[in-house]
Write a protein that holds these residues in place. Structure first.
Motif, PDB file in Angstrom:
ATOM      1  N   PHE A 192      43.112 -23.255   1.266  1.00  0.00           N
ATOM      2  CA  PHE A 192      44.144 -23.575   0.158  1.00  0.00           C
ATOM      3  C   PHE A 192      44.733 -24.761   0.296  1.00  0.00           C
ATOM      4  CE2 PHE A 192      46.778 -20.804   3.437  1.00  0.00           C
ATOM      5  CZ  PHE A 192      47.516 -21.837   3.640  1.00  0.00           C
ATOM      6  N   ASP A 193      45.371 -25.343  -0.739  1.00  0.00           N
ATOM      7  CA  ASP A 193      46.298 -26.667  -0.907  1.00  0.00           C
ATOM      8  C   ASP A 193      47.368 -26.429  -0.328  1.00  0.00           C
ATOM      9  OD1 ASP A 193      47.779 -28.701  -1.426  1.00  0.00           O
ATOM     10  OD2 ASP A 193      46.792 -29.075  -3.410  1.00  0.00           O
ATOM     11  N   ASN A 194      47.725 -26.902   0.798  1.00  0.00           N
ATOM     12  CA  ASN A 194      49.170 -26.140   1.657  1.00  0.00           C
ATOM     13  C   ASN A 194      50.157 -26.929   0.724  1.00  0.00           C
ATOM     14  OD1 ASN A 194      50.271 -25.033   3.701  1.00  0.00           O
ATOM     15  ND2 ASN A 194      51.043 -27.054   4.534  1.00  0.00           N
ATOM     16  N   ALA A 195      50.041 -28.210   0.218  1.00  0.00           N
ATOM     17  CA  ALA A 195      51.108 -28.566  -0.571  1.00  0.00           C
ATOM     18  C   ALA A 195      51.307 -27.656  -1.928  1.00  0.00           C
ATOM     19  CB  ALA A 195      50.883 -30.160  -1.228  1.00  0.00           C
ATOM     20  N   GLY A 196      50.294 -27.442  -2.183  1.00  0.00           N
ATOM     21  CA  GLY A 196      50.515 -26.289  -3.697  1.00  0.00           C
ATOM     22  C   GLY A 196      51.179 -24.976  -3.095  1.00  0.00           C
ATOM     23  N   VAL A 197      50.677 -24.490  -1.930  1.00  0.00           N
ATOM     24  CA  VAL A 197      51.482 -23.286  -1.591  1.00  0.00           C
ATOM     25  C   VAL A 197      52.925 -23.554  -1.222  1.00  0.00           C
ATOM     26  CG1 VAL A 197      51.599 -21.600   0.367  1.00  0.00           C
ATOM     27  CG2 VAL A 197      49.224 -22.609  -0.488  1.00  0.00           C
ATOM     28  N   THR A 198      53.338 -24.640  -0.700  1.00  0.00           N
ATOM     29  CA  THR A 198      54.635 -25.185  -0.521  1.00  0.00           C
ATOM     30  C   THR A 198      55.258 -25.001  -1.981  1.00  0.00           C
ATOM     31  OG1 THR A 198      54.185 -26.469   1.446  1.00  0.00           O
ATOM     32  CG2 THR A 198      56.205 -26.778   0.178  1.00  0.00           C
ATOM     33  N   SER A 199      54.758 -25.724  -2.922  1.00  0.00           N
ATOM     34  CA  SER A 199      55.306 -25.682  -4.309  1.00  0.00           C
ATOM     35  C   SER A 199      55.688 -24.480  -4.912  1.00  0.00           C
ATOM     36  CB  SER A 199      54.558 -26.646  -5.105  1.00  0.00           C
ATOM     37  OG  SER A 199      54.988 -26.608  -6.330  1.00  0.00           O
ATOM     38  N   GLU A 200      54.646 -23.611  -4.525  1.00  0.00           N
ATOM     39  CA  GLU A 200      54.539 -22.192  -5.206  1.00  0.00           C
ATOM     40  C   GLU A 200      55.787 -21.244  -4.735  1.00  0.00           C
ATOM     41  OE1 GLU A 200      49.774 -22.133  -6.336  1.00  0.00           O
ATOM     42  OE2 GLU A 200      50.812 -20.790  -4.512  1.00  0.00           O
TER      43      GLU A 200
END
Length: 263
Positions: A192-200
């Motif tokens: 997964f895109d860790n920055a994306g998970v953080t944002s979610e």
């Protein structure tokens, strides 16, 4: 108390006491672990630092063991046959590995919290939902707890009952099951895109606050969410509780050390 616990020696080696006579549980094979963590055997996604099953999430050694033949689908469905497997594994970790408390690496182990706590002679905290009664005493009586989870449907009345939650109405729940990046965890995509998970995760936390002005604390129910606790707190400016909070609590309670220093 079980026979093994009767012979257990709690203690901390210091220069003053390390020459004392010491004893070990019969057939114990390893030592030095305060908390045992059970986890799902069959998963496929990244375990970044902060995740419950990443060893670098802790300042102390944690003993981790998989529950045999357990996958996400069985756990989320609360398959009742899982309870015996957990109890057997927990007893092994007590008898053979010397653990002093038991936790887990998924909040949905909470379906079996009460059964396992009754069966084992050590402190048990299988789900962060077990912390909610305590968290509620820390905030105003009029406030609620915002809960972020992987799958809201699996936070069912049976799980609440098992974790001794008397008033689930004080929990405002949102899940991330269908988020583009976080859904990797449930779909076994392996990346997964860790920055994306953080944002979610942060985005869902902010939704909780925007929709509910009376939230006084955030609980990251999922064991995959502690890596994002810092970002959630920075965004919400609220107390944030998670699995690492709970496991640290278990560790401190079972490994008290003598205080030393100048006065």
């Amino acid at each position: 108390m079980g026979k093994y616990l009767k012979n257990r020696q709690f203690g901390y080696f210091t220069p003053d006491n390390k020459d004392q006579r010491v004893r070990m549980l019969d057939h114990q094979q390893i030592a030095g672990y305060s908390v045992g963590v059970i986890y799902i055997e069959d998963v496929y996604y990244p375990f970044v630092p902060g995740n419950v099953v990443n060893a670098h999430s802790y300042d102390f050694p944690v003993r981790m063991q998989p529950v045999p033949d357990l996958d996400i689908d069985r756990l989320f469905a609360a398959d009742p046959t899982i309870a015996d497997d957990i109890i057997a594994l927990g007893q092994h970790m007590i008898d053979k590995e010397g653990v002093r408390a038991l936790s887990s690496a998924c909040g949905f182990f909470g379906n079996f919290h009460a059964q396992v706590a009754e069966a084992l002679d050590i402190p048990v905290a299988l789900s962060t939902i077990a912390m909610t009664s305590w968290i509620q005493t820390l905030i105003k009586p009029s406030q609620k707890i915002g809960v972020l989870t992987a799958d809201a449907k699996s936070l069912n009345p049976g799980l609440f009952k098992s974790c001794y939650v008397e008033d689930p109405s004080r929990l405002i729940i949102k899940d991330l099951r269908h988020e583009p990046e976080f859904s990797c965890i449930l779909e076994y995509r392996g990346e997964f895109d860790n920055a994306g998970v953080t944002s979610e995760v942060v985005g869902k936390a902010m939704e909780l606050l925007e929709e509910n002005a009376d939230i006084g604390a955030i609980l990251l129910e999922c064991s995959d969410m502690p890596p994002y606790a810092y970002a959630v707190q920075a965004a919400t400016q609220l107390p944030v509780f998670d699995y690492i909070t709970m496991i640290n609590f278990l560790h401190k309670a079972t490994t008290q050390r003598p205080y030393c220093g100048w006065i």
